[in-house]
Each structure stands twice: as structure tokens, then as C-alpha cells.
Design a protein around this motif. Structure first.
Motif, PDB file in Angstrom:
ATOM      1  N   ILE A   1       9.743   0.596  -1.754  1.00  0.00           N
ATOM      2  CA  ILE A   1       8.997   0.345  -2.982  1.00  0.00           C
ATOM      3  C   ILE A   1       9.559  -0.917  -3.627  1.00  0.00           C
ATOM      4  CG2 ILE A   1       8.422   1.157  -5.305  1.00  0.00           C
ATOM      5  CD1 ILE A   1       8.541   3.995  -4.303  1.00  0.00           C
ATOM      6  N   ALA A   2       8.713  -1.892  -3.822  1.00  0.00           N
ATOM      7  CA  ALA A   2       9.112  -3.125  -4.508  1.00  0.00           C
ATOM      8  C   ALA A   2       8.867  -2.956  -5.995  1.00  0.00           C
ATOM      9  CB  ALA A   2       8.320  -4.307  -3.964  1.00  0.00           C
ATOM     10  N   ALA A   3       9.940  -2.732  -6.745  1.00  0.00           N
ATOM     11  CA  ALA A   3       9.835  -2.671  -8.207  1.00  0.00           C
ATOM     12  C   ALA A   3      10.197  -4.055  -8.732  1.00  0.00           C
ATOM     13  CB  ALA A   3      10.765  -1.600  -8.761  1.00  0.00           C
TER      14      ALA A   3
ATOM     15  N   HIS B   1       4.146  -1.369  -3.988  1.00  0.00           N
ATOM     16  CA  HIS B   1       4.651  -1.828  -5.292  1.00  0.00           C
ATOM     17  C   HIS B   1       4.784  -0.610  -6.196  1.00  0.00           C
ATOM     18  CE1 HIS B   1       4.765  -3.849  -9.245  1.00  0.00           C
ATOM     19  NE2 HIS B   1       5.244  -4.881  -8.582  1.00  0.00           N
ATOM     20  N   SER B   2       5.742  -0.667  -7.118  1.00  0.00           N
ATOM     21  CA  SER B   2       5.980   0.482  -7.996  1.00  0.00           C
ATOM     22  C   SER B   2       4.734   0.857  -8.798  1.00  0.00           C
ATOM     23  CB  SER B   2       7.144   0.192  -8.944  1.00  0.00           C
ATOM     24  OG  SER B   2       6.926  -1.009  -9.680  1.00  0.00           O
ATOM     25  N   ALA B   3       3.837  -0.102  -9.070  1.00  0.00           N
ATOM     26  CA  ALA B   3       2.624   0.186  -9.836  1.00  0.00           C
ATOM     27  C   ALA B   3       1.635   1.047  -9.061  1.00  0.00           C
ATOM     28  CB  ALA B   3       1.950  -1.122 -10.247  1.00  0.00           C
ATOM     29  N   GLN B   4       1.884   1.246  -7.768  1.00  0.00           N
ATOM     30  CA  GLN B   4       0.947   2.013  -6.944  1.00  0.00           C
ATOM     31  C   GLN B   4       1.309   3.486  -6.837  1.00  0.00           C
ATOM     32  OE1 GLN B   4       1.407  -0.717  -3.514  1.00  0.00           O
ATOM     33  NE2 GLN B   4      -0.780  -1.182  -3.711  1.00  0.00           N
TER      34      GLN B   4
ATOM     35  N   ALA C   1       0.846  -1.196   0.000  1.00  0.00           N
ATOM     36  CA  ALA C   1       0.000   0.000   0.000  1.00  0.00           C
ATOM     37  C   ALA C   1       0.880   1.243   0.000  1.00  0.00           C
ATOM     38  CB  ALA C   1      -0.918   0.016   1.223  1.00  0.00           C
ATOM     39  N   PRO C   2       0.517   2.250  -0.790  1.00  0.00           N
ATOM     40  CA  PRO C   2       1.328   3.478  -0.849  1.00  0.00           C
ATOM     41  C   PRO C   2       1.519   4.150   0.500  1.00  0.00           C
ATOM     42  CG  PRO C   2      -0.328   3.463  -2.593  1.00  0.00           C
ATOM     43  CD  PRO C   2      -0.649   2.311  -1.674  1.00  0.00           C
TER      44      PRO C   2
ATOM     45  N   VAL D   1      14.323   1.294  -2.842  1.00  0.00           N
ATOM     46  CA  VAL D   1      13.665   0.681  -3.998  1.00  0.00           C
ATOM     47  C   VAL D   1      14.327  -0.671  -4.225  1.00  0.00           C
ATOM     48  CG1 VAL D   1      13.128   0.864  -6.451  1.00  0.00           C
ATOM     49  CG2 VAL D   1      13.146   2.929  -5.021  1.00  0.00           C
ATOM     50  N   VAL D   2      13.535  -1.725  -4.209  1.00  0.00           N
ATOM     51  CA  VAL D   2      14.051  -3.076  -4.406  1.00  0.00           C
ATOM     52  C   VAL D   2      13.857  -3.477  -5.863  1.00  0.00           C
ATOM     53  CG1 VAL D   2      13.864  -5.500  -3.742  1.00  0.00           C
ATOM     54  CG2 VAL D   2      13.553  -3.710  -2.024  1.00  0.00           C
TER      55      VAL D   2
END
Length: 410
Positions: free
Chosen positions: A330-332, A178-181, A171-172, A195-196
Motif C-alpha cells: 500500500i502506497a500511503a 494507494h491508501s485512498a483505495q 489497484a486494491p 505500507v510505504v
């Protein structure tokens, strides 16, 4: 649409296309060109507009960013001409995400003007053949075939090692996302951010966040994993060109994906993960290296939230253990196809689908093991190769899917 035939009502059921990103719009354009009735459901380019960071630039070249259609005059360059903006045509031209979104929306207005901006809530097998669909508008409708083109929606992947710090999911506003969020990375100004990941998404997210005022570290697994591609003028000239660079393997996978589905399962999944794997764009290197710290580790062992802030536990290359703290992680870490996550597909459909490691097994023309149910875009990559992860995959997928559907249901 109903027609009176010999005093009886004969209903021509349309094909339903679920999704209005590049693959959905391209498929719809090909079906319409064949005179096949089609209903297209979705918000045009929504994943690009809402789930990509503001200020993002596409890694793909203009040649790899055209949405395929049978009619001439609808390339990215054609859009630039119509919009009166600078033409983007060479490998050195970099595409702002806002330009690509506008191109997709223009393509939709030109070729799929009757797009229905509603969400498909459920798809089930019809009692008299075909499929029954329920829309969030409350409408119930039928289709003789369904094309799933939902893109990355619902497929964001969070590795198990990070999940412990995100008990309710990424969750942001939580410790891990997640990077998509993230669309606006300015919210991390002044914050310590980890950032992973080591791919373009991770490296560009990190650079954009740093430029917005965050203090950023990239945590990448392996040695030398943070790497950048060669600029166009340094590409080898004596290898065949592909949308992704000059190499025999890239040429074969992008121009001739048809035999891919006959490879052994393990080989197919390995190639989808490894070909065109983690690599930053050539134009990002200077921005990244001047603003972002990198910590290369053997692996991320786990994560936990302490007082609302995440702490990563990593295994170092020397065999030791370290703890890395930040205000947010942030999980990219990309996307993983899983039919189980496509909850709009009814339970019976999902149980009848033949799958390979969560992805649908597709036959000729992108049809699944359920007759009349097709998949295109990322869910098709396990059957047709890495090209299906990219917009240029529409050039191969859309005409073949439309041809198969026309022959199978004509």
C-alpha cells in the motif's frame, strides 16, 4: 431560474460548485448566505466515506475540524449537541471518521438542502460567456462561474519507483495500491503487507491493518522519519495557538495565508510539502509501536511483480541494496495536484489555465487565470499555503471566495 423583465426572458445563471466535501459545502453556504443563486453537484462527504479506512480517527483536533459558514450553530460541537452524542471540543478529544462524516452530512442537510447528487462530466467555456456544464444525468446547463471543490478525487500520488509493479495503475486487487483505495483493511488478515510512507495516513493504515490481522511492515525513507507529535499537555505554552499546535510558523500560516501567494514559487511549494509534514498523531504511537515493524531506508529504488506479488528494491543507509517481498504493497504516499488529472475540465480551459508545477495559479479570492473559474481546497494550497490541506482552511477560503465572486459578478 428565469424572470420576465420588460417582456423579455432574463436568465439569472447560477454559480456551479463542483464537489460536496467540506470545502464545497462551506463555499455553497457562504454563497447562499449572500443571496447568490448556486447549484451544488456531488455526493456529500464521499471521499471521507469511501476512501478513508474504517475505524480511522482524525488527526485534526475538534477546533480544526469545523466546516465554516456564516450562520452560527453549525460547528462540530453543535452537531454533537443536535445528535445527542458526546461533545468533542478539547484538543484531547479524538474524532472518529464516522462522526465527522455524519457532521458533514448534517451540515449539508441544514445549509445546502438542494444538493444535486450527480457528477459533472465536463466543464467548458460558454459561447456567450460563463460556462457550459454536462452532468452524468444527461442534463446540459450553464453557470456564470464555477468553483472546483473536488477535494482529493483523482489526485492520489504513486511514486515512479512503485509504478513498475502497477502497470495498469494502483489497484486494491493488484500487487500495489494507494491508501485512498481502501475502506476495509480486514481483507489483509493473515497477509504480509508493506505500507510505504511515514505520515499519519501510512502509520494509521498500518496500525489498523495490523489490528485486523495483517503482518505489517512500514517502509519509510530517511532516518528517524517515523515520528509522532507531542500530546496537547506537552505543547509549549508560550507560543501562539493554531489549529495544528503551538508555533509561530503554524500560527502565521493558518491565520494569515493571504501573503503566501506572493512568496517565490520554490518557497511556496517547499512549504506545502514540509510544513505539517510526515508525523503521526500523539494518540497513535502506542498502538503503532506495539503492532507494526518499521524498516527505514535511504530510498525505494523500484518495484516489480513476481508471480503476482510485489517485491520492493530499496537502498539501505549503508549503501547496499535489499529486496523486500510481501503479498501486497500500500502506497500511503499522499496526493499531488495536477490540472491534467481533472479531466472534467475541457481541453481549452486546461490549456488556458496558468499553472505552477501542476497546480492552478490563483489570484485574490481564489480565482484562477480564467475569469469566473475558482479553485478551493487542496488545489489552492500552492497559492495559499498548507492550511488549504485541512478542513479549517474553509474558515479563510470560503468567505473570501464568496466575497470576490459576489463583487466580480454582482
Amino acid at each position: 431560474m428565469a424572470h420576465r423583465v420588460l417582456g423579455r426572458d432574463f436568465v439569472i445563471r447560477p454559480v456551479a460548485v463542483i464537489g460536496a466535501g467540506p470545502f464545497g459545502l462551506s463555499t455553497a453556504a457562504h454563497l447562499r448566505a449572500r443571496g447568490i443563486p448556486v447549484r451544488v453537484f456531488g455526493d456529500p462527504m464521499v471521499s471521507w466515506r469511501e476512501h478513508m479506512p474504517e475505524g480511522m480517527l482524525l488527526k485534526s483536533t475538534p477546533a480544526a475540524s469545523n466546516v465554516d459558514c456564516p450562520q452560527p450553530g453549525h460547528t462540530l460541537a453543535d452537531y454533537c449537541d443536535a445528535a445527542g452524542t458526546r461533545r468533542l471540543v478539547t484538543d484531547e478529544d479524538i474524532i472518529p471518521v464516522e462522526t465527522f462524516i455524519a457532521y458533514g452530512e448534517w451540515f449539508q442537510r441544514e445549509l445546502v438542502p438542494d444538493l444535486e447528487r450527480v457528477r459533472v462530466v465536463s466543464v467548458d467555456r460558454g459561447t456567450r460567456g460563463g460556462f457550459d456544464l454536462k452532468l452524468d444525468s444527461g442534463e446540459l446547463c450553464t453557470a456564470r462561474a464555477v468553483v472546483v471543490a473536488t477535494g482529493l478525487s483523482g489526485l492520489a500520488h504513486l511514486p515512479a519507483g512503485l509504478a513498475a509493479a502497477a502497470a495498469d495503475g494502483p489497484a486494491p486487487t493488484g500487487p500495489v495500491s494507494h491508501s485512498a483505495q481502501h475502506h476495509d483493511l480486514g481483507r489483509f488478515a493473515g497477509k504480509e503487507l508493506i505500507v510505504v510512507g511515514a505520515g499519519q495516513s501510512a502509520l494509521e493504515t498500518a496500525a489498523l491493518a495490523a489490528e485486523a490481522g495483517a503482518h505489517v511492515r512500514v517502509v519509510a525513507r530517511g532516518r528517524g522519519r517515523v515520528a509522532f507529535g507531542a500530546p496537547p499537555w506537552k505543547q509549549p505554552r508560550f507560543r501562539p495557538a493554531s489549529p495544528f499546535g503551538r508555533a509561530w510558523s503554524l500560527w502565521a500560516l493558518s491565520r494569515h495565508p493571504q501573503p503566501y501567494r506572493f512568496l517565490p514559487e520554490a518557497v511556496r511549494h517547499h512549504l506545502v510539502r514540509r510544513v505539517l509534514g510526515p508525523l503521526g498523531a500523539w494518540w497513535l504511537r502506542e498502538r503503532f509501536e506495539s503492532a507494526v515493524r518499521v524498516r527505514e531506508v535511504a530510498r525505494v529504488v523500484g518495484a516489480e511483480a513476481r508471480d503476482g506479488s510485489p517485491v520492493l528494491t530499496v537502498r539501505t543507509h549503508g549503501g547496499g541494496t535489499e529486496h523486500l517481498a510481501a503479498d501486497h504493497v500500500i502506497a500511503a504516499t499522499g496526493y499531488r495536484v495536477d490540472i491534467a488529472a481533472m479531466d472534467f475540465l475541457g481541453h481549452e480551459l486546461r490549456t488556458r489555465l496558468a499553472v505552477s508545477r501542476g497546480a492552478p495559479r490563483l489570484g485574490p479570492g481564489y480565482v484562477s487565470s480564467v475569469p469566473g473559474l475558482y479553485f478551493t481546497g487542496l488545489p489552492a494550497a500552492a497559492s495559499y499555503g498548507p492550511v488549504m490541506r485541512f478542513v479549517c482552511g474553509t474558515e479563510f477560503a470560503s468567505p473570501r471566495l464568496a466575497k470576490h465572486l459576489a463583487a466580480d459578478h454582482g
